[in-house]
Design a protein around this motif. Structure first.
Motif, PDB file in Angstrom:
ATOM      1  N   MET A  59       0.816  -1.204   0.000  1.00  8.98           N
ATOM      2  CA  MET A  59       0.000   0.000   0.000  1.00  8.98           C
ATOM      3  C   MET A  59       0.852   1.258   0.000  1.00  8.98           C
ATOM      4  N   GLU A  60       2.032   1.173   0.602  1.00 11.69           N
ATOM      5  CA  GLU A  60       2.904   2.342   0.640  1.00 11.69           C
ATOM      6  C   GLU A  60       3.404   2.703  -0.766  1.00 11.69           C
ATOM      7  N   ALA A  61       3.606   1.684  -1.608  1.00 12.95           N
ATOM      8  CA  ALA A  61       4.055   1.947  -2.979  1.00 12.95           C
ATOM      9  C   ALA A  61       2.971   2.690  -3.764  1.00 12.95           C
ATOM     10  N   LEU A  62       1.715   2.341  -3.529  1.00 13.88           N
ATOM     11  CA  LEU A  62       0.609   3.034  -4.207  1.00 13.88           C
ATOM     12  C   LEU A  62       0.547   4.497  -3.781  1.00 13.88           C
ATOM     13  N   ARG A  63       0.776   4.747  -2.515  1.00 15.93           N
ATOM     14  CA  ARG A  63       0.777   6.128  -2.015  1.00 15.93           C
ATOM     15  C   ARG A  63       1.909   6.940  -2.654  1.00 15.93           C
ATOM     16  N   VAL A  64       3.070   6.322  -2.829  1.00 14.57           N
ATOM     17  CA  VAL A  64       4.197   7.005  -3.466  1.00 14.57           C
ATOM     18  C   VAL A  64       3.862   7.326  -4.923  1.00 14.57           C
ATOM     19  N   VAL A  65       3.253   6.374  -5.622  1.00 19.68           N
ATOM     20  CA  VAL A  65       2.877   6.598  -7.016  1.00 19.68           C
ATOM     21  C   VAL A  65       1.847   7.724  -7.129  1.00 19.68           C
ATOM     22  N   ILE A  66       0.871   7.734  -6.245  1.00 21.51           N
ATOM     23  CA  ILE A  66      -0.154   8.789  -6.268  1.00 21.51           C
ATOM     24  C   ILE A  66       0.473  10.139  -5.939  1.00 21.51           C
ATOM     25  N   ASN A  67       1.427  10.165  -5.013  1.00 24.08           N
ATOM     26  CA  ASN A  67       2.125  11.416  -4.698  1.00 24.08           C
ATOM     27  C   ASN A  67       2.909  11.933  -5.898  1.00 24.08           C
ATOM     28  N   ILE A  68       3.565  11.042  -6.621  1.00 19.11           N
ATOM     29  CA  ILE A  68       4.313  11.463  -7.809  1.00 19.11           C
ATOM     30  C   ILE A  68       3.366  12.013  -8.873  1.00 19.11           C
ATOM     31  N   ILE A  69       2.237  11.334  -9.084  1.00 15.44           N
ATOM     32  CA  ILE A  69       1.242  11.826 -10.043  1.00 15.44           C
ATOM     33  C   ILE A  69       0.704  13.188  -9.602  1.00 15.44           C
ATOM     34  N   PHE A  70       0.480  13.347  -8.309  1.00 13.13           N
ATOM     35  CA  PHE A  70      -0.013  14.607  -7.755  1.00 13.13           C
ATOM     36  C   PHE A  70       0.976  15.741  -8.023  1.00 13.13           C
ATOM     37  N   ILE A  71       2.253  15.483  -7.831  1.00 13.57           N
ATOM     38  CA  ILE A  71       3.278  16.502  -8.067  1.00 13.57           C
ATOM     39  C   ILE A  71       3.342  16.862  -9.546  1.00 13.57           C
ATOM     40  N   LEU A  72       3.253  15.862 -10.412  1.00 14.77           N
ATOM     41  CA  LEU A  72       3.266  16.129 -11.853  1.00 14.77           C
ATOM     42  C   LEU A  72       2.057  16.957 -12.281  1.00 14.77           C
ATOM     43  N   VAL A  73       0.885  16.655 -11.723  1.00 15.01           N
ATOM     44  CA  VAL A  73      -0.319  17.424 -12.031  1.00 15.01           C
ATOM     45  C   VAL A  73      -0.164  18.861 -11.532  1.00 15.01           C
ATOM     46  N   CYS A  74       0.433  19.034 -10.355  1.00 16.13           N
ATOM     47  CA  CYS A  74       0.655  20.385  -9.818  1.00 16.13           C
ATOM     48  C   CYS A  74       1.551  21.204 -10.737  1.00 16.13           C
ATOM     49  N   VAL A  75       2.644  20.602 -11.195  1.00 17.07           N
ATOM     50  CA  VAL A  75       3.566  21.315 -12.077  1.00 17.07           C
ATOM     51  C   VAL A  75       2.889  21.634 -13.413  1.00 17.07           C
ATOM     52  N   ALA A  76       2.171  20.660 -13.977  1.00 15.70           N
ATOM     53  CA  ALA A  76       1.491  20.875 -15.256  1.00 15.70           C
ATOM     54  C   ALA A  76       0.429  21.963 -15.130  1.00 15.70           C
ATOM     55  N   LEU A  77      -0.309  21.958 -14.031  1.00 15.30           N
ATOM     56  CA  LEU A  77      -1.341  22.973 -13.815  1.00 15.30           C
ATOM     57  C   LEU A  77      -0.726  24.361 -13.702  1.00 15.30           C
ATOM     58  N   THR A  78       0.385  24.465 -13.004  1.00 13.15           N
ATOM     59  CA  THR A  78       1.072  25.751 -12.868  1.00 13.15           C
ATOM     60  C   THR A  78       1.547  26.266 -14.227  1.00 13.15           C
ATOM     61  N   VAL A  79       2.147  25.377 -15.020  1.00  7.21           N
ATOM     62  CA  VAL A  79       2.641  25.775 -16.338  1.00  7.21           C
ATOM     63  C   VAL A  79       1.488  26.212 -17.238  1.00  7.21           C
ATOM     64  N   LEU A  80       0.378  25.462 -17.215  1.00  5.89           N
ATOM     65  CA  LEU A  80      -0.763  25.812 -18.066  1.00  5.89           C
ATOM     66  C   LEU A  80      -1.382  27.151 -17.679  1.00  5.89           C
ATOM     67  N   VAL A  81      -1.463  27.421 -16.395  1.00  6.22           N
ATOM     68  CA  VAL A  81      -2.033  28.701 -15.958  1.00  6.22           C
ATOM     69  C   VAL A  81      -1.127  29.854 -16.383  1.00  6.22           C
ATOM     70  N   LEU A  82       0.183  29.644 -16.289  1.00  7.84           N
ATOM     71  CA  LEU A  82       1.105  30.709 -16.684  1.00  7.84           C
ATOM     72  C   LEU A  82       1.146  30.915 -18.197  1.00  7.84           C
ATOM     73  N   MET A  83       0.798  29.896 -18.969  1.00  8.02           N
ATOM     74  CA  MET A  83       0.802  30.011 -20.430  1.00  8.02           C
ATOM     75  C   MET A  83      -0.410  30.772 -20.960  1.00  8.02           C
ATOM     76  N   GLN A  84      -1.462  30.864 -20.185  1.00  8.50           N
ATOM     77  CA  GLN A  84      -2.688  31.499 -20.655  1.00  8.50           C
ATOM     78  C   GLN A  84      -2.561  33.012 -20.655  1.00  8.50           C
ATOM     79  N   GLU A  85      -3.323  33.626 -21.560  1.00 10.02           N
ATOM     80  CA  GLU A  85      -3.366  35.078 -21.622  1.00 10.02           C
ATOM     81  C   GLU A  85      -4.268  35.611 -20.519  1.00 10.02           C
ATOM     82  N   GLY A  86      -4.089  36.869 -20.203  1.00 17.21           N
ATOM     83  CA  GLY A  86      -4.939  37.509 -19.220  1.00 17.21           C
ATOM     84  C   GLY A  86      -6.342  37.723 -19.767  1.00 17.21           C
ATOM     85  N   LYS A  87      -7.308  37.918 -18.904  1.00 16.22           N
ATOM     86  CA  LYS A  87      -8.689  38.120 -19.336  1.00 16.22           C
ATOM     87  C   LYS A  87      -8.947  39.551 -19.794  1.00 16.22           C
ATOM     88  N   SER A  88      -8.092  40.474 -19.433  1.00 16.15           N
ATOM     89  CA  SER A  88      -8.304  41.854 -19.875  1.00 16.15           C
ATOM     90  C   SER A  88      -7.849  41.981 -21.323  1.00 16.15           C
TER      91      SER A  88
END
Length: 79
Positions: A1-30
């Motif tokens: 079970m600990e290995a599954l938690r590590v895998v989910i944590n790695i996926i979580f970190i990758l999603v966090c980085v991807a989300l940050t990059v995507l938000v920074l790539m977008q244009e402003g609403k103004s």
């Protein structure tokens, strides 16, 4: 079970980085001074959902939902 938690944590970190990059790539609403004269209603303004910017918005929404689901799963203390 600990290995599954590590895998989910790695996926979580990758999603966090991807989300940050995507938000920074977008244009402003103004739209700047173009919105004053009505220039915002152009071809690109009407078809924004099919453009690269529209695709970035859709992917950002999907990743945000995935981020929240992973945060809840990691917080359940099942693992």
């Amino acid at each position: 079970m600990e290995a599954l938690r590590v895998v989910i944590n790695i996926i979580f970190i990758l999603v966090c980085v991807a989300l940050t990059v995507l938000v920074l790539m977008q244009e402003g609403k103004s739209a700047g001074l173009g919105s004053i004269s009505g220039a915002a209603e152009t071809y690109w303004g009407r078809n924004k959902g099919r453009s690269m910017e529209g695709m970035l918005v859709k992917i950002t929404k999907i990743l945000a939902v995935f981020f929240m689901l992973l945060a809840v799963v990691l917080n359940l203390n099942v693992f």
